[in-house]
Write an enzyme that holds these catalytic residues in place. Structure first.
Site, PDB file in Angstrom:
ATOM      1  N   LYS A 185     120.772   2.967 -47.545  1.00 54.10           N
ATOM      2  CA  LYS A 185     121.011   4.410 -47.515  1.00 54.10           C
ATOM      3  C   LYS A 185     119.906   5.166 -48.272  1.00 54.10           C
ATOM      4  O   LYS A 185     118.765   5.055 -47.913  1.00 54.10           O
ATOM      5  CB  LYS A 185     122.409   4.684 -48.073  1.00 54.10           C
ATOM      6  CG  LYS A 185     123.512   3.773 -47.484  1.00 54.10           C
ATOM      7  CD  LYS A 185     123.669   3.978 -46.011  1.00 54.10           C
ATOM      8  CE  LYS A 185     124.672   3.115 -45.267  1.00 54.10           C
ATOM      9  NZ  LYS A 185     125.205   1.915 -45.795  1.00 54.10           N
TER      10      LYS A 185
ATOM     11  N   ARG B 203     113.711 -17.829 -52.904  1.00 52.43           N
ATOM     12  CA  ARG B 203     115.137 -17.514 -53.115  1.00 52.43           C
ATOM     13  C   ARG B 203     115.442 -17.327 -54.606  1.00 52.43           C
ATOM     14  O   ARG B 203     116.317 -16.565 -55.003  1.00 52.43           O
ATOM     15  CB  ARG B 203     116.042 -18.603 -52.507  1.00 52.43           C
ATOM     16  CG  ARG B 203     117.525 -18.385 -52.825  1.00 52.43           C
ATOM     17  CD  ARG B 203     118.462 -19.193 -51.933  1.00 52.43           C
ATOM     18  NE  ARG B 203     118.110 -20.574 -51.780  1.00 52.43           N
ATOM     19  CZ  ARG B 203     118.301 -21.531 -52.713  1.00 52.43           C
ATOM     20  NH1 ARG B 203     118.851 -21.234 -53.875  1.00 52.43           N
ATOM     21  NH2 ARG B 203     117.949 -22.785 -52.483  1.00 52.43           N
TER      22      ARG B 203
ATOM     23  N   ASP C 205     130.257   1.469 -56.989  1.00 55.56           N
ATOM     24  CA  ASP C 205     129.350   1.583 -55.851  1.00 55.56           C
ATOM     25  C   ASP C 205     128.741   2.979 -55.930  1.00 55.56           C
ATOM     26  O   ASP C 205     129.416   3.974 -55.710  1.00 55.56           O
ATOM     27  CB  ASP C 205     130.141   1.366 -54.545  1.00 55.56           C
ATOM     28  CG  ASP C 205     129.243   1.377 -53.318  1.00 55.56           C
ATOM     29  OD1 ASP C 205     128.219   2.086 -53.342  1.00 55.56           O
ATOM     30  OD2 ASP C 205     129.578   0.707 -52.319  1.00 55.56           O
TER      31      ASP C 205
ATOM     32  N   TYR D  70     134.465   1.649 -49.005  1.00 59.30           N
ATOM     33  CA  TYR D  70     133.768   1.360 -47.751  1.00 59.30           C
ATOM     34  C   TYR D  70     134.547   0.248 -47.008  1.00 59.30           C
ATOM     35  O   TYR D  70     134.938  -0.751 -47.626  1.00 59.30           O
ATOM     36  CB  TYR D  70     132.328   0.936 -48.038  1.00 59.30           C
ATOM     37  CG  TYR D  70     131.614   0.505 -46.792  1.00 59.30           C
ATOM     38  CD1 TYR D  70     131.345   1.415 -45.780  1.00 59.30           C
ATOM     39  CD2 TYR D  70     131.239  -0.819 -46.605  1.00 59.30           C
ATOM     40  CE1 TYR D  70     130.716   1.019 -44.617  1.00 59.30           C
ATOM     41  CE2 TYR D  70     130.604  -1.223 -45.443  1.00 59.30           C
ATOM     42  CZ  TYR D  70     130.348  -0.300 -44.452  1.00 59.30           C
ATOM     43  OH  TYR D  70     129.738  -0.695 -43.296  1.00 59.30           O
TER      44      TYR D  70
HETATM   45  C1  LIG Z   1     129.348   3.111 -49.891  1.00 68.75           C
HETATM   46  C2  LIG Z   1     128.877   1.889 -49.153  1.00 68.75           C
HETATM   47  N1  LIG Z   1     128.866   0.706 -49.774  1.00 68.75           N
HETATM   48  C3  LIG Z   1     128.456  -0.421 -49.146  1.00 68.75           C
HETATM   49  C4  LIG Z   1     128.038  -0.395 -47.831  1.00 68.75           C
HETATM   50  C5  LIG Z   1     127.584  -1.668 -47.158  1.00 68.75           C
HETATM   51  O1  LIG Z   1     126.190  -1.666 -47.068  1.00 68.75           O
HETATM   52  P1  LIG Z   1     125.322  -2.397 -45.902  1.00 68.75           P
HETATM   53  O2  LIG Z   1     125.685  -1.752 -44.613  1.00 68.75           O
HETATM   54  O3  LIG Z   1     123.915  -2.155 -46.329  1.00 68.75           O
HETATM   55  O4  LIG Z   1     125.695  -3.839 -45.922  1.00 68.75           O
HETATM   56  C6  LIG Z   1     128.023   0.827 -47.150  1.00 68.75           C
HETATM   57  C7  LIG Z   1     127.567   0.880 -45.744  1.00 68.75           C
HETATM   58  O5  LIG Z   1     127.712   1.881 -45.067  1.00 68.75           O
HETATM   59  C8  LIG Z   1     128.454   1.996 -47.823  1.00 68.75           C
HETATM   60  O6  LIG Z   1     128.469   3.200 -47.210  1.00 68.75           O
END
Ligand SMILES: Cc1ncc(COP(=O)(O)O)c(C=O)c1O
Length: 395
Positions: A210, A60, A185, A113
């Site tokens: 992604k 961890r 992000d 998101y």
């Molecule tokens: C732009 C964006 N940020 C964060 C996330 C969250 O990621 P995760 O699904 O890997 O937890 C997503 C998920 O679709 C996303 O599209």
């Protein structure tokens, strides 16, 4: 390769963090599938916990496979360090939990998101944290939303699923002038297409589920910081709260990242071709893609990004019903949420990824009921256009 600093980004994707195993000569980074690490004696154990010996102690708190991935992503984003997380949301949580205290205020992109916005509004609100979610495609809206207690500006660019952009440099200047930090992000753009830390952001994060992993087989996240003091704060929260990454998961993502350049080149070429095809189609009412001249922020896209990415949003004439027929009729594209994998995915944000955002807020953020999001993969562009053609004929 131990020093990648002088290499170009396309080469660093493959070599950053990568070291030949000194014991066996293994070229691929081994999976150190262990929870703990033996000390040769009590002095060594004490030195590792005391911080004078940088060796590993407990997974961890650090693991060589995870560290290889972290070194790679920190290098690609130009940060001083990276923290691999079990999911993208774990990465978002590490940022919030590290930077926000009782009474703190966040200014965020309205089309953030769904879960990134929802945990602020539903969970952090229990601790007195408030959020103002505004259209950050106009930096003036960020300026107006800033308050004395604003600690964090959190933006997505391109935003999901509207593909609106933020002027990252302008927003960084506003955040800093008001004593706040800027987190970006960068999931949609990846470090290959957009470099938020160089534009003034303090923190970059990704859902590595992604493009960075790229094969729709792992959920994962990462946080990268520019400044060592900020990184130490984020790291302390991350390893003690514990949304860290498993070594096997890290190995898979590290393997996926190596083909990011190739995958993105193909997926992005497909996106441009599909966007042009949709724009010319009589059954399509509108198309958003940053590198189409019709995108309202096309100039900013060209200035801030080195490519338009692999996501296209569009509306079908006939609204939600026509869009539904389209999504139920595609044969090559898969009806599924997520994006950034080698296969093309299509989804309906208003009823899926952004269903947790109240309708009025969704509409204000332009996540309209007719919006269809297609995340292009690496198939042949002609097959993708033919698939959409037959599905649009039914819509
Ligand atoms: C732009 C964006 N940020 C964060 C996330 C969250 O990621 P995760 O699904 O890997 O937890 C997503 C998920 O679709 C996303 O599209």
């Amino acid at each position: 390769m131990s020093d990648v600093k002088n290499l170009r980004l396309a080469s660093r994707i493959i070599h950053a963090g990568q070291r030949t195993c000194p014991l066996t000569g293994a070229v691929a980074t081994p999976i150190y599938q262990t929870s703990t690490f033996a000390f040769k004696d009590t002095d060594e154990g004490a030195a590792r916990f005391g911080g004078t010996d940088p060796g590993y102690k407990y997974t961890r708190l650090g693991n060589p496979t995870v560290a290889a991935l972290e070194e790679c992503i920190a290098d690609l984003e130009g940060g001083c360090g990276a923290l691999a997380a079990s999911t993208g949301m774990a990465a978002v949580h590490t940022v919030y939990f590290s930077l926000l205290g009782a009474g703190a205020h966040v200014v965020g992109t309205d089309a953030l998101y769904g879960a990134s916005r929802m945990i602020l509004e539903k969970e952090y609100s229990r601790f007195g944290v408030t959020g103002s979610f505004v259209d950050t495609s106009d930096a003036g809206n960020v300026e107006k939303a800033m308050r004395p207690e604003t600690k964090l500006v959190f933006v997505e660019s391109p935003a999901n699923p509207t593909l609106k952009l933020c002027d990252i440099a302008a927003i960084a200047e506003i955040a800093h002038r008001h004593g706040a930090l800027l987190a970006v992000d960068n999931t949609f753009a990846t470090p290959l297409l957009q470099r938020p830390l160089e534009l003034g952001a303090d923190v970059v994060l990704h859902s590595m589920t992604k493009f960075l992993n790229g094969h729709s087989d792992v959920v994962a996240g990462v946080v990268v910081a520019k400044d060592p003091v900020l990184f130490a704060r984020l790291r302390s929260v991350h390893v003690n709260v514990g949304p860290t990454m498993d070594p096997h998961q890290a190995w898979l993502v590290f393997r996926g990242v190596k083909t990011l350049g190739l995958r993105l080149e193909k997926a992005q070429a497909n996106a441009l071709e599909v966007a042009r095809f949709l724009e010319a189609h009589p059954k399509v009412s509108w198309v958003r893609y940053p590198f189409l001249p019709s995108h309202p922020q096309h100039d900013l896209a060209r200035r801030q990004m080195s490519g338009g990415g692999a996501i296209v949003s569009f509306g079908v004439k006939g609204g939600l019903d026509a869009g539904r027929t389209l999504m139920n009729s595609v044969k090559l594209a898969t009806l599924a949420v997520s994006l950034g994998g080698v296969e093309t995915l299509i989804e309906h944000p208003a009823s899926m990824t952004h269903a947790s955002v109240p309708r009025a807020e969704r509409e204000k953020a332009e996540i309209t009921d007719d919006l269809v999001r297609i995340a292009l993969g690496c198939e042949d562009a002609l097959d993708l256009c033919e698939d959409l053609e037959q599905a649009l004929a039914k819509a």
